[in-house]
Design a protein around this motif. Sequence first.
Motif, PDB file in Angstrom:
ATOM      1  N   UNK A   1      -8.302  -5.179 -11.509  1.00  0.00           N
ATOM      2  CA  UNK A   1      -8.983  -4.462 -10.436  1.00  0.00           C
ATOM      3  C   UNK A   1     -10.312  -5.155 -10.152  1.00  0.00           C
ATOM      4  N   UNK A   2     -10.869  -4.990  -8.957  1.00  0.00           N
ATOM      5  CA  UNK A   2     -12.154  -5.639  -8.622  1.00  0.00           C
ATOM      6  C   UNK A   2     -13.234  -5.263  -9.620  1.00  0.00           C
ATOM      7  N   UNK A   3     -13.936  -6.277 -10.115  1.00  0.00           N
ATOM      8  CA  UNK A   3     -15.029  -6.042 -11.044  1.00  0.00           C
ATOM      9  C   UNK A   3     -14.627  -5.738 -12.467  1.00  0.00           C
ATOM     10  N   UNK A   4     -13.323  -5.836 -12.741  1.00  0.00           N
ATOM     11  CA  UNK A   4     -12.846  -5.519 -14.080  1.00  0.00           C
ATOM     12  C   UNK A   4     -12.074  -6.693 -14.668  1.00  0.00           C
TER      13      UNK A   4
ATOM     14  N   UNK B   1      -4.322   2.764 -10.309  1.00  0.00           N
ATOM     15  CA  UNK B   1      -3.376   1.663 -10.464  1.00  0.00           C
ATOM     16  C   UNK B   1      -3.649   0.542  -9.466  1.00  0.00           C
ATOM     17  N   UNK B   2      -4.564   0.766  -8.542  1.00  0.00           N
ATOM     18  CA  UNK B   2      -4.910  -0.256  -7.551  1.00  0.00           C
ATOM     19  C   UNK B   2      -5.450  -1.496  -8.243  1.00  0.00           C
ATOM     20  N   UNK B   3      -4.822  -2.638  -7.966  1.00  0.00           N
ATOM     21  CA  UNK B   3      -5.203  -3.894  -8.629  1.00  0.00           C
ATOM     22  C   UNK B   3      -4.335  -5.021  -8.096  1.00  0.00           C
TER      23      UNK B   3
ATOM     24  N   UNK C   1       0.842  -1.193   0.000  1.00  0.00           N
ATOM     25  CA  UNK C   1       0.000   0.000   0.000  1.00  0.00           C
ATOM     26  C   UNK C   1       0.876   1.240   0.000  1.00  0.00           C
ATOM     27  N   UNK C   2       0.560   2.156  -0.902  1.00  0.00           N
ATOM     28  CA  UNK C   2       1.297   3.418  -0.980  1.00  0.00           C
ATOM     29  C   UNK C   2       0.310   4.550  -1.222  1.00  0.00           C
TER      30      UNK C   2
ATOM     31  N   UNK D   1       0.149 -10.308  -6.841  1.00  0.00           N
ATOM     32  CA  UNK D   1       0.505  -9.525  -5.671  1.00  0.00           C
ATOM     33  C   UNK D   1      -0.320  -8.243  -5.691  1.00  0.00           C
ATOM     34  N   UNK D   2      -0.869  -7.879  -4.543  1.00  0.00           N
ATOM     35  CA  UNK D   2      -1.814  -6.757  -4.461  1.00  0.00           C
ATOM     36  C   UNK D   2      -1.082  -5.420  -4.343  1.00  0.00           C
TER      37      UNK D   2
END
Length: 130
Positions: A40-43, A90-92, A11-12, A124-125
């Motif tokens: 990403x969630x839902x994508x 960019x969260x994914x 997390x950043x 990796x998240x």
Amino acid sequence: QVQLVESGGGSVQTGGSLRLSCAASSDISGNYCMAWFRQAPGREREGVGNLYIGGSGTYYADSVKGRFTITHDNAKNTLYLQMDRLKPEDTAMYYCAAERRLFVPGGVYCPRQTNGYTNWGQGTQVTVSS
């Protein structure tokens, strides 16, 4: 078949940097297309970029061009994704993929879609907060 293990996620905050690693279980020093994807969630899973080990040139998706850099270390059988100036979008979950491709004169085209790869890591998240 090559096994892949990603690491380096976390997390950043917006504008920060992370470097992801993808360690391969066998020699990838030649004849492999290596790629990074993210989901990403839902994508749907989308390509981030790729390169041909032993070749020149790297492909980047427009959304990351100028911010992300893909490199590899043959001695360590490891692919890297340096991510700078990170944004919340960019969260994914980030995945590494590999596909063997024989070298041909004139260059090798590495697939940009998920169905072009049969070897995948577990992911990796990466989470970017605003």
